[in-house]
Structures are given as structure tokens and as C-alpha cells.
Design a protein around this motif. Structure first.
Motif, PDB file in Angstrom:
ATOM      1  N   UNK A 137       1.542  -4.874   3.743  1.00 22.65           N
ATOM      2  CA  UNK A 137       1.542  -3.920   2.710  1.00 22.65           C
ATOM      3  C   UNK A 137       0.898  -4.835   1.554  1.00 22.65           C
ATOM      4  N   UNK A 138       0.896  -6.234   1.091  1.00 25.90           N
ATOM      5  CA  UNK A 138      -0.037  -6.275  -0.211  1.00 25.90           C
ATOM      6  C   UNK A 138      -1.133  -6.404  -0.313  1.00 25.90           C
ATOM      7  N   UNK A 139      -1.715  -6.673   0.997  1.00 23.02           N
ATOM      8  CA  UNK A 139      -3.018  -6.049   0.885  1.00 23.02           C
ATOM      9  C   UNK A 139      -3.662  -4.954   1.067  1.00 23.02           C
ATOM     10  N   UNK A 140      -2.661  -4.272   1.782  1.00 18.11           N
ATOM     11  CA  UNK A 140      -2.766  -2.418   1.564  1.00 18.11           C
ATOM     12  C   UNK A 140      -2.825  -2.282   0.210  1.00 18.11           C
ATOM     13  N   UNK A 141      -2.146  -2.456  -1.219  1.00 20.23           N
ATOM     14  CA  UNK A 141      -1.620  -2.509  -2.002  1.00 20.23           C
ATOM     15  C   UNK A 141      -2.627  -2.281  -3.090  1.00 20.23           C
ATOM     16  N   UNK A 142      -3.806  -3.461  -2.350  1.00 20.55           N
ATOM     17  CA  UNK A 142      -4.742  -4.163  -3.948  1.00 20.55           C
ATOM     18  C   UNK A 142      -5.646  -3.048  -2.837  1.00 20.55           C
ATOM     19  N   UNK A 143      -6.051  -3.335  -1.876  1.00 21.07           N
ATOM     20  CA  UNK A 143      -7.351  -2.539  -1.493  1.00 21.07           C
ATOM     21  C   UNK A 143      -7.245  -1.498  -2.024  1.00 21.07           C
TER      22      UNK A 143
END
Length: 352
Positions: A137-143
Motif C-alpha cells: 500500500x505504501x509503494x502504491x501511494x508513492x507511485x
């Protein structure tokens, strides 16, 4: 027996529906803070002064609540001052300063990096495990954020504005971490009292920094332009104080007590959507297709991050903006938890 059970189910359904309605109202109120603040900033008021007006006005309205919970001043002074510094002064000042340089929707979406940043705090500072789903989820948010700011175009927005929005996200991290220490003991602080005193301490701090007596008050007697529509500046200030702060917090507090964490978390994410739509309709701020897609990815990533952490620092990712600010003070043992906020701000019960 069956009749009684049916009656209880019906009452729970009504309470849940009422809570959802209040949560949507709270999200709408919080989401409108940027739309009301930006014309004031464009009219000549410094972002910090707008922040002070909002905090000081709301603090005055909440004085009766503060008096009722005056014992908190002696029991939890550090919590109240920290809440005022981070959840009120820090988040709002950085957010409004960012609004003077970048669109409302972009500024608020960047705030939604807070869940990802909190995961970093949980993993590397508190040394607690973080689930793969939360990390994803964190990676998605940054992307998604990369799409919002259009990194392929060399950052199409003002770099300082982006940095200020990121500062608002960092202040929210402090808020979430503070909330983890705010209600763990038997001497839990009442959420309404924390909201009231947080606003008071935030206003006092901003008074020292802003020095409002040196500001040109005549601006408030004039008007501000909202995408071609002229409105009295004082009307926008009243909007910020009464709707985007007092009403938003109070409706959020009531609604969060009636909703499940999952439902409240989804409603909380609507704040960014509402802010972006209002900015589009009222301010004429348009986002490109990649930015809209990126914003959706940011919200999805933020929701996954907050809902998948093994034991989030009490409501760790639910309130961003202007919004998330009251849930911090939720007393230990309360039935509300992690994404619980009908939107931005409803303190434990729970923010812009």
C-alpha cells in the motif's frame, strides 16, 4: 426474544446510517477548507495568517468545551501542547502555505503520503513488523504520487509548494505517533477536550509566530475572488472556522463512534476526492487524466496501508488533511480504531 433482537438490529442500522451521513458531512466540511483558504491567500492574506484565523476562531467557539475538560491541563499537558503544535499549527500552516503555490487537490493528495511515512516509523523506529500488504500500500501511494506531480515532466509543480505539502504529511506522522501515546493508560484524555485544547494551544503558538496585530486587517473588510465570483473575505473566514473546523470535527467525533473502522476509513479517503472536486468546480483547478489516476492510486495505497498494519499507532492512517485531526486523543478501550474517522478530523471517537 426474536422481536427484541429485531428491534436492536433496526436501531443499530439506523445508528449506522446516521453515522455515515455525519461522516460524509464531516468529509465535505474538511474537504472545503482549501477551497475557502485559497481565495483569501490570493486576496493578500499570508498563509500563516489564514491558519491563525482558522485556529483562533475555532478555539473561541470551543472554549466552553475546553472549560468542561479543564482537568486535562493538569493531567495531560504534553499531549495537549503536542496536539496543538502538530495536528493544528503544523499541519494547517504547511497545508495552507502549499496552497499558495500548488493546486488544492495536489496538496491534499501529498498529505496522503502520511500512512506510508508512518509505516516507516513503525518499522524502523519502533522496530515493529509491517505486513507485506501494508508495504504494498505504501509503494502504491508513492507511485500514485509520482503520477500526481508528473515526475516525468521534471516536476510540473512548484518544488517549494510540494515540499510544504510533504511537511504537512510529516506533521501528520507526528500526530499519529502522538496519538499512539495519548490514550494507552487508564488516564485517557477525552477526545473533545483534546480537540478544544489542541486548537487553543495551536492558536497561541501561531499568535506568537504570526503576530496578527501587525497584519493589515482591512483585507478582511474587502472581498476575495473565487474563480470569477466575488465573495466577502469575512464570509470565507466564517466558512473556515465554523464549517471546515468546528462542524467538521464535531460531526466527525459523533460519526466515528457509530461506524466500523473499515467504513470510516473509506469515508476518510473521500476528503481528498471532495477537495479535488470542489477545487475543480469552485476554483477552476483541473487535473490531467494521469494525475486523476495517480490520485486514485494514492488513496487506494493509503487505505491499504492503514488497514493492513498489524497494530497501527491508533488510527494511524485515517485522517489526513486538514483533515485527520481529532482521533488522536481516543481514550484507551474505545471501540474506534485505525481508519476510524469520518474524515479528517474526528478525534477518537475523530481532522485538515
Amino acid at each position: 426474544m426474536h422481536e427484541t433482537s429485531g428491534t436492536e438490529t433496526s436501531l443499530r442500522g439506523r445508528s449506522r446510517g446516521f453515522g455515515l451521513g455525519l461522516a460524509l458531512l464531516s468529509a465535505l466540511a474538511f474537504g472545503g477548507s482549501g477551497v475557502a483558504a485559497k481565495p483569501l491567500i490570493a486576496a493578500g492574506l499570508e498563509p500563516l495568517y489564514v491558519t491563525w484565523l482558522r485556529s483562533a476562531g475555532a478555539a473561541l467557539v470551543m472554549l466552553p468545551v475546553a472549560w468542561r475538560h479543564r482537568a486535562l491541563l493538569f493531567r495531560r499537558p504534553a499531549l495537549l501542547m503536542g496536539f496543538g503544535l502538530l495536528a493544528v499549527a503544523g499541519v494547517q500552516a504547511c497545508y495552507f502555505a502549499a496552497l499558495s503555490r500548488i493546486p488544492v487537490g495536489v496538496a491534499l493528495l501529498i498529505e496522503y503520503l502520511a500512512p506510508a511515512l508512518v509505516l516507516g516509523w513503525v518499522r524502523f523506529v519502533q522496530r515493529r513488523p509491517v505486513s507485506r500488504a501494508a508495504a504494498a500500500g505504501a509503494v502504491l501511494a508513492v507511485g500514485g504520487l509520482a503520477c500526481v506531480v508528473e515526475v516525468w515532466a521534471g516536476l510540473s509543480f512548484d518544488v517549494l509548494g510540494l515540499a510544504l505539502a510533504l511537511g504537512a504529511a510529516c506533521c501528520q506522522v507526528g500526530y499519529f505517533v502522538l496519538s499512539d501515546h495519548g490514550g494507552d493508560d487508564e488516564d485517557g484524555a477525552h477526545p473533545l477536550g483534546v480537540i478544544a485544547y489542541g486548537l487553543i494551544f495551536g492558536a497561541l503558538l501561531l499568535t506568537v509566530v504570526v503576530r496578527p496585530w501587525n497584519v493589515d486587517w482591512s483585507v478582511l473588510a474587502g472581498s476575495a475572488d473565487m474563480d470569477g465570483t466575488t465573495l466577502p473575505a469575512v464570509l470565507l473566514v466564517a466558512w473556515l472556522v465554523l464549517l471546515a473546523t468546528v462542524l467538521a470535527y464535531l460531526t466527525g467525533v459523533i460519526s466515528v463512534r457509530r461506524l466500523s473502522p473499515q467504513v470510516a476509513g473509506v469515508v476518510a479517503c473521500l476528503e481528498a476526492v471532495i477537495a479535488t472536486v470542489l477545487a475543480w468546480v469552485l476554483l477552476g483547478e483541473h487535473l490531467s487524466a494521469p494525475q486523476i489516476i495517480g490520485g486514485a492510486v494514492v488513496l487506494i495505497g493509503a487505505f491499504i496501508a492503514q488497514s493492513s498494519t498489524p497494530k497501527p499507532p491508533r488510527d494511524v492512517a485515517s485522517r489526513t488533511g486538514d483533515e485527520t485531526r481529532a482521533e488522536a486523543a481516543m481514550p484507551a478501550g474505545s471501540t474506534r480504531s485505525a481508519g476510524s474517522t469520518g474524515s479528517a478530523g474526528s478525534v477518537g471517537s475523530t481532522g485538515t
